[in-house]
Design a protein around this motif. Structure first.
Motif, PDB file in Angstrom:
ATOM      1  N   PRO A 233       0.974  -1.380  -0.081  1.00  0.00           N
ATOM      2  CA  PRO A 233      -0.162   0.195   0.062  1.00  0.00           C
ATOM      3  C   PRO A 233       0.797   1.154   0.094  1.00  0.00           C
ATOM      4  CG  PRO A 233      -0.747  -1.583   1.815  1.00  0.00           C
ATOM      5  CD  PRO A 233       0.537  -1.929   1.183  1.00  0.00           C
ATOM      6  N   ARG A 234       0.355   2.464  -0.462  1.00  0.00           N
ATOM      7  CA  ARG A 234       1.358   3.399  -0.674  1.00  0.00           C
ATOM      8  C   ARG A 234       0.449   4.861  -0.944  1.00  0.00           C
ATOM      9  NH1 ARG A 234       6.869   4.697  -3.635  1.00  0.00           N
ATOM     10  NH2 ARG A 234       6.688   6.820  -3.932  1.00  0.00           N
TER      11      ARG A 234
ATOM     12  N   ALA B 145       1.546   8.986  -0.637  1.00  0.00           N
ATOM     13  CA  ALA B 145       2.417   9.827  -1.327  1.00  0.00           C
ATOM     14  C   ALA B 145       3.912   9.485  -1.398  1.00  0.00           C
ATOM     15  CB  ALA B 145       2.684  10.999  -0.493  1.00  0.00           C
TER      16      ALA B 145
ATOM     17  N   SER C 118       6.484   2.046   1.995  1.00  0.00           N
ATOM     18  CA  SER C 118       5.853   1.924   0.760  1.00  0.00           C
ATOM     19  C   SER C 118       6.579   1.782  -0.581  1.00  0.00           C
ATOM     20  CB  SER C 118       5.496   3.601   0.679  1.00  0.00           C
ATOM     21  OG  SER C 118       6.405   4.555   0.687  1.00  0.00           O
TER      22      SER C 118
ATOM     23  N   ALA D  56       1.628  14.511   2.744  1.00  0.00           N
ATOM     24  CA  ALA D  56       1.262  13.296   3.447  1.00  0.00           C
ATOM     25  C   ALA D  56      -0.434  13.100   3.208  1.00  0.00           C
ATOM     26  CB  ALA D  56       1.549  13.332   4.785  1.00  0.00           C
TER      27      ALA D  56
ATOM     28  N   ALA E 282      -2.169   5.358   8.623  1.00  0.00           N
ATOM     29  CA  ALA E 282      -1.155   3.970   8.536  1.00  0.00           C
ATOM     30  C   ALA E 282       0.138   4.292   9.473  1.00  0.00           C
ATOM     31  CB  ALA E 282      -1.015   3.316   7.356  1.00  0.00           C
TER      32      ALA E 282
ATOM     33  N   ALA F 181       0.905   9.314  12.239  1.00  0.00           N
ATOM     34  CA  ALA F 181       1.760  10.383  12.086  1.00  0.00           C
ATOM     35  C   ALA F 181       1.846  11.486  13.332  1.00  0.00           C
ATOM     36  CB  ALA F 181       1.589  11.096  10.560  1.00  0.00           C
ATOM     37  N   ALA F 182       2.563  12.253  13.530  1.00  0.00           N
ATOM     38  CA  ALA F 182       2.720  13.282  14.330  1.00  0.00           C
ATOM     39  C   ALA F 182       3.233  14.616  13.829  1.00  0.00           C
ATOM     40  CB  ALA F 182       3.394  12.833  15.567  1.00  0.00           C
TER      41      ALA F 182
ATOM     42  N   HIS G 267       7.458   7.594  12.547  1.00  0.00           N
ATOM     43  CA  HIS G 267       7.772   7.357  11.004  1.00  0.00           C
ATOM     44  C   HIS G 267       7.343   5.885  11.084  1.00  0.00           C
ATOM     45  CE1 HIS G 267      11.108  10.730  10.318  1.00  0.00           C
ATOM     46  NE2 HIS G 267       9.658  11.256  10.527  1.00  0.00           N
TER      47      HIS G 267
HETATM   48  C1  LIG Z   1      10.353  16.157   4.429  1.00  0.00           C
HETATM   49  C2  LIG Z   1       9.626  15.328   5.128  1.00  0.00           C
HETATM   50  C3  LIG Z   1       8.819  15.727   6.543  1.00  0.00           C
HETATM   51  C4  LIG Z   1       8.410  14.927   7.379  1.00  0.00           C
HETATM   52  N1  LIG Z   1       7.821  15.226   8.512  1.00  0.00           N
HETATM   53  C5  LIG Z   1       6.798  14.164   9.265  1.00  0.00           C
HETATM   54  C6  LIG Z   1       6.406  14.723  10.366  1.00  0.00           C
HETATM   55  O1  LIG Z   1       6.716  16.075  10.838  1.00  0.00           O
HETATM   56  N2  LIG Z   1       5.742  13.751  10.834  1.00  0.00           N
HETATM   57  C7  LIG Z   1       5.527  12.490  10.740  1.00  0.00           C
HETATM   58  O2  LIG Z   1       4.796  11.711  11.324  1.00  0.00           O
HETATM   59  N3  LIG Z   1       6.043  12.143   9.540  1.00  0.00           N
HETATM   60  C8  LIG Z   1       6.886  12.996   8.793  1.00  0.00           C
HETATM   61  N4  LIG Z   1       7.440  12.275   7.653  1.00  0.00           N
HETATM   62  C9  LIG Z   1       7.044  11.179   7.176  1.00  0.00           C
HETATM   63  C10 LIG Z   1       5.844  10.940   6.323  1.00  0.00           C
HETATM   64  O3  LIG Z   1       5.381  12.166   5.491  1.00  0.00           O
HETATM   65  C11 LIG Z   1       4.839  10.189   7.303  1.00  0.00           C
HETATM   66  O4  LIG Z   1       4.895   9.230   7.460  1.00  0.00           O
HETATM   67  C12 LIG Z   1       3.406  10.236   6.394  1.00  0.00           C
HETATM   68  O5  LIG Z   1       2.238   9.978   7.478  1.00  0.00           O
HETATM   69  C13 LIG Z   1       3.464   9.386   5.255  1.00  0.00           C
HETATM   70  O6  LIG Z   1       2.339   9.620   4.306  1.00  0.00           O
HETATM   71  P1  LIG Z   1       2.383   9.146   2.954  1.00  0.00           P
HETATM   72  O7  LIG Z   1       0.794   9.383   2.188  1.00  0.00           O
HETATM   73  O8  LIG Z   1       3.512   9.605   2.135  1.00  0.00           O
HETATM   74  O9  LIG Z   1       2.319   7.559   3.073  1.00  0.00           O
HETATM   75  P2  LIG Z   1       3.422   6.647   2.445  1.00  0.00           P
HETATM   76  O10 LIG Z   1       4.860   6.969   2.696  1.00  0.00           O
HETATM   77  O11 LIG Z   1       2.976   6.264   1.125  1.00  0.00           O
HETATM   78  O12 LIG Z   1       3.334   5.285   3.223  1.00  0.00           O
HETATM   79  C14 LIG Z   1       3.637   5.106   4.442  1.00  0.00           C
HETATM   80  C15 LIG Z   1       3.107   3.709   5.144  1.00  0.00           C
HETATM   81  O13 LIG Z   1       1.842   3.911   5.259  1.00  0.00           O
HETATM   82  C16 LIG Z   1       1.157   2.678   4.442  1.00  0.00           C
HETATM   83  N5  LIG Z   1       0.080   3.257   3.823  1.00  0.00           N
HETATM   84  C17 LIG Z   1       0.092   4.497   3.156  1.00  0.00           C
HETATM   85  N6  LIG Z   1      -1.012   4.646   2.521  1.00  0.00           N
HETATM   86  C18 LIG Z   1      -1.752   3.619   3.050  1.00  0.00           C
HETATM   87  C19 LIG Z   1      -3.352   3.378   3.045  1.00  0.00           C
HETATM   88  N7  LIG Z   1      -4.184   4.130   2.371  1.00  0.00           N
HETATM   89  N8  LIG Z   1      -3.690   2.301   3.392  1.00  0.00           N
HETATM   90  C20 LIG Z   1      -2.915   1.240   4.481  1.00  0.00           C
HETATM   91  N9  LIG Z   1      -1.678   1.589   4.439  1.00  0.00           N
HETATM   92  C21 LIG Z   1      -1.074   2.783   3.853  1.00  0.00           C
HETATM   93  C22 LIG Z   1       2.148   2.204   3.545  1.00  0.00           C
HETATM   94  O14 LIG Z   1       2.256   0.870   3.115  1.00  0.00           O
HETATM   95  C23 LIG Z   1       3.653   2.729   4.261  1.00  0.00           C
HETATM   96  O15 LIG Z   1       3.820   1.704   5.329  1.00  0.00           O
HETATM   97  C24 LIG Z   1       8.099  13.277   6.855  1.00  0.00           C
HETATM   98  C25 LIG Z   1       8.527  13.078   5.495  1.00  0.00           C
HETATM   99  C26 LIG Z   1       9.262  13.966   4.856  1.00  0.00           C
HETATM  100  C27 LIG Z   1       9.754  13.534   3.460  1.00  0.00           C
END
Ligand SMILES: Cc1cc2nc3c(=O)[nH]c(=O)nc-3n(C[C@H](O)[C@H](O)[C@H](O)COP(=O)(O)OP(=O)(O)OC[C@H]3O[C@@H](n4cnc5c(N)ncnc54)[C@H](O)[C@@H]3O)c2cc1C
Length: 529
Positions: free
Chosen positions: A56-57, A59, A67, A124, A131, A134-135, A439
């Motif tokens: 699952p993915r 962004a 992801s 995000a 999933a 996040a915080a 994370h």
């Molecule tokens: C510059 C930067 C700053 C960041 N700052 C923070 C921050 O302040 N706080 C924080 O918590 N994180 C932070 N992150 C990490 C990230 O943004 C978070 O973990 C965010 O919640 C991931 O969302 P995403 O949509 O990109 O998920 P993805 O990266 O695509 O997926 C993350 C995980 O969730 C699962 N997943 C995704 N979508 C689903 C779905 N619909 N159903 C089931 N499983 C799913 C994936 O399999 C994977 O295991 C940061 C990342 C970057 C690049």
């Protein structure tokens, strides 16, 4: 068996999905971009029938490698873009693709917001945030995503759709005995935040299935929608930047600040301040010189006098240990003070190959009273391994990001990185910490969990996975380690990185450098004219 659902197998498309944020490059066997629940169900049922692993993915901004993977990546960042607000009840249903920034923009005119504020909010997705539990900076007061999720809609490993609601109980698949609950109480870390492993402690407290699924990193079900609870935006805000010449004094100041009920207490260490300065911080950003570390604090209150008053208390209380103080009495002033924090991730992402920023030990969290020991221990480990680190983030939660900055042009960097990984895990264990505050575990930390939780709790993790995903179709290798788990294999850097077309590799690097995670990944695969 049903015919194969629409799967994309073009090598350029697979390459475009081979990386996320974090350290890995793994080329998937296929990609699916479902346009809604029914298409997703088709993919899941087909995968179950064929034994194809699904990744699952959202962004792809997750740091721990959850992801990316060898199966079929299922991109939910496109086909689940809807919202259904109920402003009177301060609730908002959002499809899995809806980003934090989109939620914030929709809620703001009604004086509402989603309090956990990941720095990645611009991209995000709701699915990804739920999933990973996040915080963000404000989590010091409002907690992680979990406490703001009222319900989710899921597609389970059998392809069935259902809604899981807070307060509706444990469901039929998994239960804990009283003995197991005691075990969990004894073995879970006593940190303010924890996104490492299934949240059996929250499940034990609430008895809600929802707590099993939030933070499950795509290993138990797909999340297709989230019902977020919102809160009114506080009327007033004030804050300060406090500079320290000594990191131990800085860390010791944090519990004092937390006792004043701040909405954020963020740290930037000397290395990071240097990186931001070198990156050419805009003149408006105040990046003071000669500090070991800077704390940015924010206080939200219902009146201006209350917000200003508590900032005054904080500054006076720490007068003896600070060597730099700048205050802000309104939102505009705070924005200026915080510019340096917002520049942290972009500046790190743009570092060259001789100081490449890699997230291998980036998410440790310790009990607040051990923060000074953690920061000190990380500095010692960094010097011992010869890998500089930049330390920043959510000091108020005892949770700081540690980005390793190895010189990839020097041989031996991989061994040095492995040593840093081992030393940081040892340190976290010793201090009663967790390897992930926000994370998640992903592939990066899967094999560490048994050391943090012990064999009996990790057996419960395995039992839970088995109960929800008996064929292990959903994100194998994430949270539950694969038999050949190797946290520093499949790196996106170095000569052994999986080969992908040069132009796509360059675009993926540009995504990382510019935080362009919102760009649809299919666009990255389109050949340049
Ligand atoms: C510059 C930067 C700053 C960041 N700052 C923070 C921050 O302040 N706080 C924080 O918590 N994180 C932070 N992150 C990490 C990230 O943004 C978070 O973990 C965010 O919640 C991931 O969302 P995403 O949509 O990109 O998920 P993805 O990266 O695509 O997926 C993350 C995980 O969730 C699962 N997943 C995704 N979508 C689903 C779905 N619909 N159903 C089931 N499983 C799913 C994936 O399999 C994977 O295991 C940061 C990342 C970057 C690049």
């Amino acid at each position: 068996m049903k015919p194969t659902p629409p799967l994309l197998t073009d090598p350029r498309i697979r390459a475009a999905y081979s990386e996320g944020a974090g350290i890995y490059r793994i080329v998937p066997t296929a990609v699916a971009v479902p346009r809604g629940v029914e298409e997703l169900q088709e993919v899941v049922r087909w995968a179950g029938a064929t034994g194809t692993p699904l990744v699952p993915r959202g962004a792809g901004s997750g740091m721990a490698g959850g992801s990316v993977g060898r199966g079929a990546v299922v991109d939910l960042s496109q086909g689940f873009h809807w919202t259904a607000p109920d402003w009177a009840r301060r609730r908002l249903w959002a499809g899995a693709s809806v980003t934090w920034a989109e939620l914030a923009a929709a809620a703001r005119p009604f004086g509402l917001r989603l309090p956990p504020d990941p720095s990645s909010g611009a991209f995000a997705t709701s699915g990804g945030m739920a999933a990973t539990n996040a915080a963000g900076p404000r989590s010091v007061r409002c907690g992680s995503a979990r406490s703001w999720i009222e319900a989710i809609e899921i597609i389970d490993a059998a392809g069935d759709a259902r809604r899981v609601v807070r307060g509706a109980g444990a469901g039929e698949r998994f239960a804990l005995s009283a003995d197991q609950q005691h075990l969990i109480e004894a073995h879970f870390p006593k940190t303010r935040k924890n996104s490492a492993g299934y949240a059996l402690n929250h499940f034990a407290d609430s008895g809600d299935e929802l707590d099993l699924l939030v933070g499950s990193e795509g290993t138990l079900a797909f999340i297709t929608a989230v019902e977020w609870r919102l809160e009114p935006i506080p009327a007033d805000v004030a804050g300060a930047a406090l500079g320290f010449a000594d990191l131990r004094q800085l860390a010791e100041a944090v519990p004092y600040l937390v006792a004043l009920n701040p909405s954020a207490v963020e740290l930037l260490d000397r290395t990071l301040l240097d990186v931001v300065r070198e990156a050419g911080a805009p003149p408006a950003a105040d990046v003071p010189e000669g500090l070991e570390g800077l704390l940015l604090i924010e206080f939200e209150r219902e009146t201006q006098a209350a917000a200003r008053g508590v900032v005054g208390d904080a500054v006076r209380g720490l007068r003896a240990s600070t060597v730099h103080v700048a205050t802000a009495v309104d939102r505009a002033g705070l924005e200026t003070l915080w510019a340096v924090r917002r520049l942290a991730s972009p500046a790190l992402a743009r570092l060259p190959e001789n100081r490449r920023s890699l997230q291998v030990v980036e998410d440790g969290c310790v009990p607040l009273e051990r923060l000074a020991d953690y920061i000190g221990g990380i500095r010692v480990a960094s010097e011992g391994c010869g890998i500089p680190v930049a330390i920043f983030g959510h000091a108020g939660d005892g949770h700081v990001h540690v980005n390793a900055l190895p010189d990839l042009t020097v041989s031996g960097w991989r061994d040095a990185l492995a040593a840093l990984y081992a030393d940081a895990a040892e340190l976290l264990l010793r201090l009663g910490g967790t390897p992930s505050g926000e994370h998640g575990v992903g592939r990066l930390r899967a094999g560490l969990l048994e050391r943090f939780y012990g064999p009996e709790v990790t057996a419960l993790f395995r039992g839970l996975k088995q109960a929800y995903d008996p064929r292990c179709t959903l994100n194998p290798g994430v949270i539950i380690p694969s038999a050949d788990w190797a946290p520093l294999a499949d790196l996106k850097v170095g000569p052994e990185a999986a080969p992908i077309p040069h132009d796509i590799a360059a675009r993926l690097r540009e995504v990382e450098r510019t935080a362009g995670w919102a760009i649809p990944k299919l666009d990255l695969a389109t050949p340049s004219p």
